[in-house]
Design an enzyme around this catalytic site. Structure first.
Site, PDB file in Angstrom:
ATOM      1  N   ASP A  60      -9.611  -1.228   3.871  1.00 43.30           N
ATOM      2  CA  ASP A  60      -9.109  -1.675   5.180  1.00 43.30           C
ATOM      3  C   ASP A  60     -10.176  -1.430   6.241  1.00 43.30           C
ATOM      4  OD1 ASP A  60      -6.656  -1.884   3.901  1.00 43.30           O
ATOM      5  OD2 ASP A  60      -5.841  -0.050   4.773  1.00 43.30           O
ATOM      6  N   LYS A 186       6.934   3.602  -7.067  1.00 46.05           N
ATOM      7  CA  LYS A 186       7.548   2.302  -6.759  1.00 46.05           C
ATOM      8  C   LYS A 186       8.025   1.730  -8.092  1.00 46.05           C
ATOM      9  CE  LYS A 186       6.641  -1.999  -4.224  1.00 46.05           C
ATOM     10  NZ  LYS A 186       5.643  -2.841  -3.532  1.00 46.05           N
ATOM     11  N   GLU A 220       8.887   6.483  -0.516  1.00 44.69           N
ATOM     12  CA  GLU A 220       9.027   5.367   0.432  1.00 44.69           C
ATOM     13  C   GLU A 220      10.457   4.831   0.402  1.00 44.69           C
ATOM     14  OE1 GLU A 220       5.917   2.440   0.915  1.00 44.69           O
ATOM     15  OE2 GLU A 220       7.392   0.828   0.876  1.00 44.69           O
ATOM     16  N   ASP A 248       6.746   7.585   3.594  1.00 46.47           N
ATOM     17  CA  ASP A 248       6.559   6.193   4.024  1.00 46.47           C
ATOM     18  C   ASP A 248       7.903   5.642   4.474  1.00 46.47           C
ATOM     19  OD1 ASP A 248       3.892   6.300   3.402  1.00 46.47           O
ATOM     20  OD2 ASP A 248       3.942   4.708   1.889  1.00 46.47           O
ATOM     21  N   ASP A 258       9.929  -7.018  -2.309  1.00 42.83           N
ATOM     22  CA  ASP A 258       9.464  -5.935  -1.436  1.00 42.83           C
ATOM     23  C   ASP A 258       9.359  -6.441   0.002  1.00 42.83           C
ATOM     24  OD1 ASP A 258       8.165  -3.770  -0.366  1.00 42.83           O
ATOM     25  OD2 ASP A 258       6.288  -4.110  -1.438  1.00 42.83           O
ATOM     26  N   ASP A 260       9.448  -4.480   3.183  1.00 41.57           N
ATOM     27  CA  ASP A 260       8.723  -3.709   4.207  1.00 41.57           C
ATOM     28  C   ASP A 260       9.241  -3.959   5.617  1.00 41.57           C
ATOM     29  OD1 ASP A 260       7.016  -2.327   2.521  1.00 41.57           O
ATOM     30  OD2 ASP A 260       5.422  -3.828   2.643  1.00 41.57           O
TER      31      ASP A 260
HETATM   32  C1  GCO Z   1       3.324  -1.051  -1.237  1.00 39.42           C
HETATM   33  C2  GCO Z   1       2.956   0.391  -0.996  1.00 39.42           C
HETATM   34  C3  GCO Z   1       1.644   0.562  -0.274  1.00 39.42           C
HETATM   35  C4  GCO Z   1       1.145   1.985  -0.313  1.00 39.42           C
HETATM   36  C5  GCO Z   1      -0.226   2.097   0.231  1.00 39.42           C
HETATM   37  C6  GCO Z   1      -0.697   3.506   0.335  1.00 39.42           C
HETATM   38  O1  GCO Z   1       4.499  -1.302  -1.500  1.00 39.42           O
HETATM   39  O2  GCO Z   1       2.442  -1.908  -1.162  1.00 39.42           O
HETATM   40  O3  GCO Z   1       3.996   0.995  -0.287  1.00 39.42           O
HETATM   41  O4  GCO Z   1       1.795   0.128   1.065  1.00 39.42           O
HETATM   42  O5  GCO Z   1       1.977   2.839   0.417  1.00 39.42           O
HETATM   43  O6  GCO Z   1      -1.077   1.385  -0.618  1.00 39.42           O
HETATM   44  O7  GCO Z   1      -1.329   3.870  -0.790  1.00 39.42           O
HETATM   45 MN    MN Z   2       4.031   2.835   0.751  1.00 38.56          MN
HETATM   46 MN    MN Z   3       5.815  -0.251  -0.216  1.00 36.86          MN
END
Ligand code: GCO
Ligand code: MN
Ligand code: MN
Length: 388
Positions: A60, A186, A220, A248, A258, A260
């Site tokens: 990034d 995940k 997360e 997270d 997913d 977010d």
């Molecule tokens: C996703 C993940 C990523 C990670 C990030 C930190 O679902 O893509 O949550 O956002 O948190 O790569 O390592």
């Molecule tokens: Mn994450």
């Molecule tokens: Mn994520």
């Protein structure tokens, strides 16, 4: 913004990743809807909103393959932005998922050359993170998984994963890095099945590592929700194990791709219990790993970021209100039913065990008594809805 009690301050320790507000709105069906952000502008914009810090994947900040002089120039500019704003970098991580070389795993690739590349990339990324002040290093195994189990790497995959984490903990030790590792589970996406899919799986795995004390978890919200699991339950297990090293925050409709979503956008009550636990038992960075909807322009991106922090603070206030609500406190006290004598017998000794075996218990009452949970939940709901 002064006088607004929900306005974020540095003390709230809110952080965002460069990749979160920097998300350009690409999805599997469509092209980007927003331009790429300059990391320096991101630092300034987040600082103006009241965030405390910013996190990044190696790529990034420094594009993959950038020559050393270019890397140094980028890092210098970024550090100047941090110095100018007072923003910090509490966490850093490695992108082990975008490069096509990682298409069948990074640390768990069946190809030793890919595993070597993943280690090499991670060591360099750790150097970069430490250089900018990171104290927590996140591992999210985005490509560590499979679609085809017939190729037979289920057990080897876990072994390779363990070897890589042990190697990197040794590297941190040898370099004298003051870094804690936070593993992020995940269940799926982008792989069909990801290895070590939940907080519970990772807690079990950490116990098998050479230096378990260096490792904790980075749960997360959306990831547990995608698996149909409760985020507060996962958080509680991590806290109970002394392993909540990072968090997270975002939101997610269950059983979907997913998403977010902005923190608190979808599951307000679950978000409330999340905040209640964090406010009580966590003092690390509150990281929003989410992004603005693909529909949004730059204004929408900053509205999204401000909204995550504002909702967190509103929920923190609601959580305090729950604790101070006398009627609710009484209902919870009545629900708990302590019994000093019985609790004494439930501490094991041969005598207590024999006394407990002979003890008669009021089973009729235990079978019929309602604990009052409907009332408790209604009170919580009314606080959440703002009428109590
Ligand atoms: C996703 C993940 C990523 C990670 C990030 C930190 O679902 O893509 O949550 O956002 O948190 O790569 O390592
Ligand atoms: Mn994450
Ligand atoms: Mn994520």
């Amino acid at each position: 913004m002064s006088g607004d009690r929900y306005a974020p301050t540095r003390e709230d320790r809110f952080t965002f990743g460069l990749w979160t507000v920097g998300n350009v709105g690409r999805d599997p069906f469509g092209e980007p809807t927003r331009p790429t952000l300059d990391p320096v502008d991101t630092v300034h914009a987040l600082s103006d909103l009241g965030a405390w810090g910013v996190n990044f994947h190696d790529d990034d900040l420094v594009p993959r393959g950038a020559p050393a002089a270019e890397r140094d120039r980028i890092v210098r500019r970024f550090r100047e932005a941090l110095d100018a704003t007072g923003m910090v970098v509490p966490m850093a991580t490695t992108n082990l998922f975008a490069d096509p070389a990682f298409k069948d795993g990074a640390f768990t690739s069946a190809d030793a050359r890919v595993r070597a590349y993943a280690l090499q990339k991670t060591m360099r990324a750790m150097d970069l993170g430490v250089e900018l002040g990171a104290r927590t290093y996140v591992f999210w195994g985005g490509r560590e998984g499979s679609e085809v189990d017939g190729a037979g790497k289920l057990l080897d995959g876990l072994g390779w994963y363990r070897d890589a984490l042990n190697y990197l903990a040794d590297y941190a030790e040898a370099q004298g890095y003051d870094l804690r590792f936070a593993l992020e589970p995940k269940p799926n996406e982008p792989r069909g099945d990801l290895f070590l899919p939940t907080v519970g799986s990772l807690l079990g795995f950490i116990a098998t590592l050479d230096r378990p004390e260096r490792f904790g978890v980075n749960p997360e919200f959306a990831h547990e929700a995608m698996a149909g699991l409760s985020f507060p339950h996962a958080l509680a297990q991590a806290i109970d194990a002394g392993k909540l090293f990072h968090v997270d925050l975002n939101d997610q409709k269950m059983a979907r791709f997913d998403q977010d979503l902005r923190f608190g956008a979808e599951n307000a009550k679950t978000a409330l219990f999340t905040v209640a636990l964090l406010e009580k038992r966590y003092d690390g960075p509150k990281h929003f790993d989410a992004h603005a909807l693909r529909t949004e322009d730059a204004r929408g991106v900053w509205a999204f970021a401000a909204g995550c922090m504002r909702t967190y603070k509103i929920l923190a206030e609601k959580a305090r209100r729950l604790e101070e609500d006398d009627e609710l406190r009484q209902a919870i006290a009545a629900y708990r039913m302590p019994d000093a004598e019985l609790e004494g017998l439930m501490r094991f000794s041969p005598e207590n065990a024999s006394a407990l075996k002979d003890r008669s218990l009021p089973l009729d009452e235990l079978r019929t008594r309602g604990p009052g949970l409907e009332r408790i939940d209604q009170m919580v709901t009314e606080v959440l809805l703002g009428v109590r």
